[in-house]
Motif scaffolding. Structure first.
Motif, mmCIF file in Angstrom:
data_model
loop_
_atom_site.group_PDB
_atom_site.id
_atom_site.type_symbol
_atom_site.label_atom_id
_atom_site.label_comp_id
_atom_site.label_asym_id
_atom_site.label_seq_id
_atom_site.Cartn_x
_atom_site.Cartn_y
_atom_site.Cartn_z
ATOM 1 N N THR B 68 86.333 -91.584 51.735
ATOM 2 C CA THR B 68 86.444 -90.225 52.285
ATOM 3 C C THR B 68 85.333 -89.996 53.308
ATOM 4 O O THR B 68 84.162 -90.237 53.020
ATOM 5 N N PHE B 69 85.741 -89.566 54.491
ATOM 6 C CA PHE B 69 84.749 -89.190 55.507
ATOM 7 C C PHE B 69 84.524 -87.691 55.386
ATOM 8 O O PHE B 69 85.494 -86.922 55.429
ATOM 9 N N SER B 70 83.261 -87.300 55.226
ATOM 10 C CA SER B 70 83.017 -85.865 55.071
ATOM 11 C C SER B 70 82.239 -85.269 56.234
ATOM 12 O O SER B 70 81.973 -84.072 56.269
ATOM 13 N N ILE B 73 81.530 -89.481 62.007
ATOM 14 C CA ILE B 73 80.946 -90.825 62.050
ATOM 15 C C ILE B 73 80.686 -91.127 63.520
ATOM 16 O O ILE B 73 81.625 -91.235 64.301
ATOM 17 N N GLN B 78 78.787 -97.356 60.831
ATOM 18 C CA GLN B 78 78.985 -96.496 59.645
ATOM 19 C C GLN B 78 80.377 -96.625 59.039
ATOM 20 O O GLN B 78 80.645 -96.088 57.972
ATOM 21 N N ILE B 79 81.280 -97.329 59.730
ATOM 22 C CA ILE B 79 82.603 -97.559 59.135
ATOM 23 C C ILE B 79 82.401 -98.557 58.006
ATOM 24 O O ILE B 79 81.857 -99.638 58.214
ATOM 25 N N PHE B 91 92.005 -93.940 53.680
ATOM 26 C CA PHE B 91 90.899 -93.325 54.432
ATOM 27 C C PHE B 91 91.210 -91.838 54.601
ATOM 28 O O PHE B 91 92.170 -91.485 55.285
ATOM 29 N N ASN B 93 90.395 -88.003 55.782
ATOM 30 C CA ASN B 93 89.730 -87.267 56.881
ATOM 31 C C ASN B 93 89.345 -88.178 58.052
ATOM 32 O O ASN B 93 88.185 -88.218 58.486
ATOM 33 N N CYS B 94 90.326 -88.902 58.562
ATOM 34 C CA CYS B 94 90.036 -89.829 59.680
ATOM 35 C C CYS B 94 89.733 -89.118 60.993
ATOM 36 O O CYS B 94 89.292 -89.758 61.945
ATOM 37 N N TYR B 96 87.352 -87.436 61.468
ATOM 38 C CA TYR B 96 85.896 -87.493 61.652
ATOM 39 C C TYR B 96 85.455 -88.751 62.390
ATOM 40 O O TYR B 96 84.262 -88.995 62.538
ATOM 41 N N LEU B 97 86.432 -89.553 62.834
ATOM 42 C CA LEU B 97 86.074 -90.813 63.500
ATOM 43 C C LEU B 97 85.996 -90.676 65.021
ATOM 44 O O LEU B 97 85.859 -91.676 65.715
#
Lengths: 275, 351
Positions: B68-70, B73, B78-79, B91, B93-94, B96-97
């Motif tokens: 989970t990306f909160s 990034i 950081q991936i 994955f 909340n992508c 956030y990429l």
């Protein structure tokens, strides 16, 4: 028959009295007011909906033509009490008379009707008419009013559509294509420069992208420098210049960070050579 | 592959998503049979995309790894490296990429490259729908995720079941305190003004519109309709079937254990922002939750505005009750979500 009609028309006009003139005057004033109110309301409503702004503004000149035509018909048919045949005859006579005397004025009016009917351009469009470029604010019966990027109000006669080509940048859509050119040194990293320019365009807060409105970045090679051209759609045509400025500023900020420099050579105006 | 018990439990927990779960299950079955089609789950904030993938994890506890990306990034490193042996990767909340700025696509390009290059894994991803729409037009990410699952809106019945699932039967009392039959829709209200100054009777007249009565007239609400039905219809309508938004509205209207029909008479206010304010609202909407620092990072570069200006814009959004600030995170106020989407669609910042 026609002779009787002419006699009857002459009699009717001979019978014009102050009341008839006053009634006609009141109708004209009423038509002007109604036209202003309708224009004001339609403009207000259209500004509330950005998406359908231009569609709504298209109705403005149509409603004006309709109101004035109805007012003219009402004056002739009700105030001067002319029959349908007499109206036809009178309009023929008026047409012939003004054909000689007020040719330019009525050429403008005819062109105004053509513009409204053919939708050569619409209120809200960005057009190039003669020497002027700007947003169409109003299509009147005689002239079209444009607001130039310098905020000058230009009144261009409608008959320009008969004599000159008129270019519409958006043709009824809210979005319009904006192009911008950036020139860089001959030995600059072209791939990086194109990537930066593309990213500057797609991240702009003014851009509009869809399958039919893509972003295109082109490269042209000149003897002493390279030219990049970006083509993209701005989501509201009023932001055309801000969009260009925003993309140019951010692109150059990034270029300087990444060591991409402007050419030292004098840049010739290449017009549309980049595609 | 999935037991009936497991499927039943999902039905109880994830309302109105049977088709979406079936689509994801089919993609997982196809993957096990040798055909890989990556999945993108798309939804607005609060719609329940994270809950949906949590249920998938529960259904395949030993086959799935969830990341989970909160927050945003901003570095490829950081991936998370995929040393895990699990073949199904989720994955969450992508959106956030990426960042909407020059150089803001490097991380997502790296991620998409990873998705493309690892044939032996199935990728299930969740995205904010507005970020997805943007990235789809800019990077064509739809090609990387052939199965796109949109989280549907709940209907009034599902919404009722969802909202009442936290209470016992009969625990909540629904009260109809708006007798619309007797109320006038339009009323002229007289207000005395400047009485102290003029010592005379000067009145200001204003037209008051009874919105509840007007709605009743417009939507042909029958007088015999129960308070419960009226409330759930209104909540479903205002939230457009979004469970997270509906829950927030429910909590706002509920005066435990009573909820009244008069609460549905909420005032809608117009949104008035300048072009930068609109973009800030869009950024918050398309990220769902965003930190102040991240917002500053994007806006400094994309709009060339300084910290003071950002603070002013955030203050403006907060004072118009459009956004919430919580622990340095900003998000759209749930009950204003659809008003904000409509506003941004209208000015074509949301495509």
């Amino acid at each position: 028959m026609a002779e009787d009609n002419v006699v009857s028309i002459i009699t009717n006009f001979e019978n014009i009295n102050p009341d008839t003139v006053f009634a006609s005057f009141v109708i004209i004033i009423f038509a002007i007011f109604l036209s202003k109110i309708v224009t004001f309301l339609l403009t207000k409503i259209s500004e509330m909906s950005w998406k359908y702004r231009l569609y709504l503004k298209t109705i403005i000149p149509l409603s004006k033509v309709l109101i004035y035509a109805l007012a003219a018909y009402y004056i002739l048919a009700s105030v001067f009490v002319l029959s349908f045949d007499q109206l036809i005859l009178l309009s023929g006579l008026i047409g012939a008379a003004i054909g000689f005397g007020l040719r330019n004025l009525f050429e403008d009016i005819a062109a105004g009707v053509v513009i409204v009917m053919e939708k050569t351009y619409q209120v809200g469009d960005r057009v190039q008419m003669g020497d002027y470029y700007g947003e169409v604010k109003d299509i009147g019966l005689r002239a079209t009013r444009l607001v130039t990027p310098d905020d000058s109000l230009v009144s261009a006669p409608n008959n320009l559509v008969f004599t000159q080509s008129v270019a519409s940048g958006n043709s009824g859509s809210s979005e319009m294509m904006a192009t911008l050119d950036i020139y860089i040194e001959n030995d600059a990293d072209v791939d990086l420069a194109m990537k930066i320019l593309r990213e500057a365009v797609v991240t702009s807060r003014f851009v509009y992208i869809s399958p039919t409105r893509p972003v295109v970045v082109l490269l042209n090679d000149y003897p002493f420098y390279k030219g990049l051209k970006a083509r993209a759609y701005v989501n509201d045509l009023r932001d055309e210049f801000v969009f260009r400025s925003d993309v140019t500023r951010r692109t150059w900020n990034e270029f300087y960070k990444r060591g991409i420099k402007p050419p030292k050579a004098y840049i010739v105006n290449h017009g549309n050579t980049a595609g | 592959m999935v037991s009936l018990d497991a499927q039943d439990s999902v039905k109880k927990l994830v309302f109105g998503m049977d088709e979406q779960i079936a689509a994801i299950q089919k993609a997982i079955s196809d993957f096990e049979a040798g055909q890989r089609v990556n999945i993108a789950i798309l939804a607005l904030p609060y719609a329940g995309k994270s809950e949906l993938v949590d249920e998938i994890v529960k259904m395949h506890p030993h086959d799935v790894t969830k990341v989970t990306f909160s927050s945003i990034i901003d570095n490829k490193d950081q991936i998370p490296l995929l040393g895990d042996s699990n073949k199904i990767m989720i994955f969450d909340n992508c959106h956030y990429l990426y960042m909407r700025k020059i150089g803001g696509f490097e991380v997502i390009e790296e991620f998409l490259n990873m998705v493309l290059s690892s044939d032996e894994r199935l990728y299930i991803t969740t995205w904010n729908i507005h970020s997805w729409n943007y990235l789809h037009r800019v990077l064509g990410i739809g090609k990387y995720f052939p199965v796109q699952v949109n989280i549907p809106s709940l209907n009034s019945a599902d919404m009722k079941e969802f909202l009442l699932s936290a209470y016992d039967e009969g625990e909540i009392q629904f009260v109809n305190d708006t007798d619309v039959k007797e109320e006038k829709i339009f009323q002229v209200i007289k207000r005395p003004i400047a009485k102290k100054i003029t010592h005379g009777k000067i009145n200001l007249y204003s037209l008051h519109i009874n919105r509840v009565a007007l709605k009743t007239l417009l939507f042909n609400r029958t007088p015999s309709e129960t308070a419960e039905s009226i409330i759930f219809k209104e909540i479903t309508k205002i939230s457009r079937g979004n469970p997270g938004v509906a829950k927030e509205i429910w909590n706002k209207w509920l005066e435990y254990p009573v909820i009244r029909t008069s609460s549905t008479n909420t005032l809608q206010s117009d949104i008035e922002l300048d072009s930068t304010g609109r973009f800030v609202l869009y950024m918050i909407l398309s990220m769902g939750y965003i930190k102040k620092g991240e917002l500053k990072n994007i806006l400094n570069l994309s709009c060339n505005i300084d910290d003071m200006m950002i603070n002013r814009l955030l203050f403006e959004l907060l004072s118009q009750d459009l956004i919430l600030e919580y622990d340095e995170y900003y998000s759209i106020r749930p009950e204003k979500l659809y008003a904000a989407v409509k506003y941004l669609e209208n000015i074509r910042l949301v495509w």
